[in-house]
Design a protein around this motif. Structure first.
Motif, mmCIF file in Angstrom:
data_model
loop_
_atom_site.group_PDB
_atom_site.id
_atom_site.type_symbol
_atom_site.label_atom_id
_atom_site.label_comp_id
_atom_site.label_asym_id
_atom_site.label_seq_id
_atom_site.Cartn_x
_atom_site.Cartn_y
_atom_site.Cartn_z
ATOM 1 N N LEU A 11 0.906 -1.450 -0.101
ATOM 2 C CA LEU A 11 0.144 0.253 -0.046
ATOM 3 C C LEU A 11 0.870 1.149 0.024
ATOM 4 O O LEU A 11 0.484 2.232 -0.657
ATOM 5 C CB LEU A 11 -1.130 0.108 1.094
ATOM 6 N N ALA A 15 0.920 3.486 -3.601
ATOM 7 C CA ALA A 15 -0.132 4.642 -3.145
ATOM 8 C C ALA A 15 -0.563 5.443 -4.461
ATOM 9 O O ALA A 15 -1.750 5.626 -4.791
ATOM 10 C CB ALA A 15 0.133 5.382 -2.053
ATOM 11 N N LEU A 18 -2.128 3.254 -6.994
ATOM 12 C CA LEU A 18 -3.651 2.782 -6.512
ATOM 13 C C LEU A 18 -4.377 4.294 -6.742
ATOM 14 O O LEU A 18 -5.783 3.884 -7.091
ATOM 15 C CB LEU A 18 -3.557 2.306 -5.230
ATOM 16 N N TRP A 49 -4.574 5.698 0.736
ATOM 17 C CA TRP A 49 -3.952 4.338 0.785
ATOM 18 C C TRP A 49 -2.607 4.553 1.779
ATOM 19 O O TRP A 49 -2.477 3.526 2.409
ATOM 20 C CB TRP A 49 -3.294 4.249 -0.696
ATOM 21 N N LYS A 50 -1.907 5.585 1.874
ATOM 22 C CA LYS A 50 -0.659 5.424 2.762
ATOM 23 C C LYS A 50 -1.273 5.690 4.445
ATOM 24 O O LYS A 50 -0.533 5.091 5.041
ATOM 25 C CB LYS A 50 0.106 6.912 2.565
ATOM 26 N N ALA A 53 -2.233 2.388 5.243
ATOM 27 C CA ALA A 53 -1.181 1.432 5.663
ATOM 28 C C ALA A 53 -0.577 1.912 7.052
ATOM 29 O O ALA A 53 -0.307 0.855 7.943
ATOM 30 C CB ALA A 53 0.054 1.782 4.611
ATOM 31 N N LEU A 103 -9.210 -3.352 -3.367
ATOM 32 C CA LEU A 103 -8.714 -4.027 -2.192
ATOM 33 C C LEU A 103 -9.129 -5.591 -2.252
ATOM 34 O O LEU A 103 -8.135 -6.245 -1.854
ATOM 35 C CB LEU A 103 -9.703 -3.636 -0.905
#
Length: 271
Positions: A11, A15, A18, A49-50, A53, A103
């Motif tokens: 992820l 990022a 994505l 996304w970060k 994570a 996902l």
């Protein structure tokens, strides 16, 4: 545990890609979207996304500030353009679907369990719910501010100050005088009159849209404030329904002189 570390690394490292994938899957479903909006969406989703994570790494919900800024920015755009918050809210379902699909693809690629996938989906939905909530709150706050600014502008348009001679101004009352506009007139228009060294004001009521006892009271307050400022007030344009309201109220306007129109009032002053 190893799967979790691999997922966090994936992820974080992907990022940007994505985020690009989400925007690409969603943009075609949203109608008219500007290039700048797409650019901001990519930056926001990369941070999302970060943040996902980071949340997995720390066990604490890390809501990305970029997501909150993006939410407030969208609310500001809609408010400024007199748009509906629903137009922005409608973008969330396709975004949720696009992220859910990604996902699922990531989970299959990395061997993430169904339980872990459900946890990821729950976190993403939590992020998006907070974003939508922030958007609604920002829209509500900004709408009230814009409405307040609009009322101030309408108040000044409802009672503009028109200089005609040294020390003489005309204040034509136009349209419908509400409580908010009367308050704004007291706080915006009257100070402007005070700064102009006015000695005589012609309050013209011929442009009023409607008059009742309550409006009559508001007008009396405005004229009374002018009189307390030491300004001589002349009332003009008193139509039959306003005259009837004056009679019914048992109280006169503050103006000590009454004329049928502004022309007659001016002639009485400068003769």
């Amino acid at each position: 545990m190893e799967t979790n570390r691999e997922l966090i690394r994936f992820l974080t490292d992907h990022a940007g890609q994505l985020a690009e994938d989400v925007v690409e899957r969603v943009s075609g479903l949203l109608g008219d979207v500007t290039d700048e909006e797409l650019k901001q969406a990519r930056l926001m989703y990369a941070q999302l996304w970060k943040a996902l994570a980071d949340t997995l790494r720390t066990g604490e919900l890390r809501v990305p500030e970029a997501l909150m800024r993006w939410s407030r920015s969208n609310a500001a755009i809609q408010t400024k353009n007199s748009g509906s918050i629903a137009a922005v809210a409608d973008r969330y379902p396709p975004s949720r679907d696009a992220i859910a699909d990604l996902l699922l693809e990531i989970s299959e690629q990395l061997g993430v369990s169904l339980k872990e996938y459900a946890h990821l989906s729950k976190l993403v939905n939590r992020f998006l719910d907070l974003s939508l909530q922030e958007k609604y709150y920002a829209y509500e706050r900004l709408s009230k501010l814009y409405q307040s600014d609009a009322e101030d502008e309408l108040a000044e348009l409802s009672a503009p100050v028109v200089p005609v001679y040294d020390g003489i101004v005309i204040i034509p009352f136009i349209g419908r005088i509400t409580d908010d506009r009367a308050y704004a007139i007291m706080n915006k228009v009257l100070p402007k009159v005070a700064e102009m060294n006015v000695t005589c004001t012609i309050a013209d009521f011929s442009g009023l849209a409607a008059v009742d006892d309550h409006i009559m009271h508001l007008l009396q307050q405005v004229e009374g404030a002018l009189e307390l400022m030491g300004i001589h007030v002349i009332s003009t344009g008193i139509r039959p329904h306003l005259a009837q309201s004056i009679v019914n109220s048992g109280q006169a306007l503050a103006g000590r002189s009454y004329y049928g129109n502004v022309k007659l009032a001016l002639e009485s002053i400068i003769k």
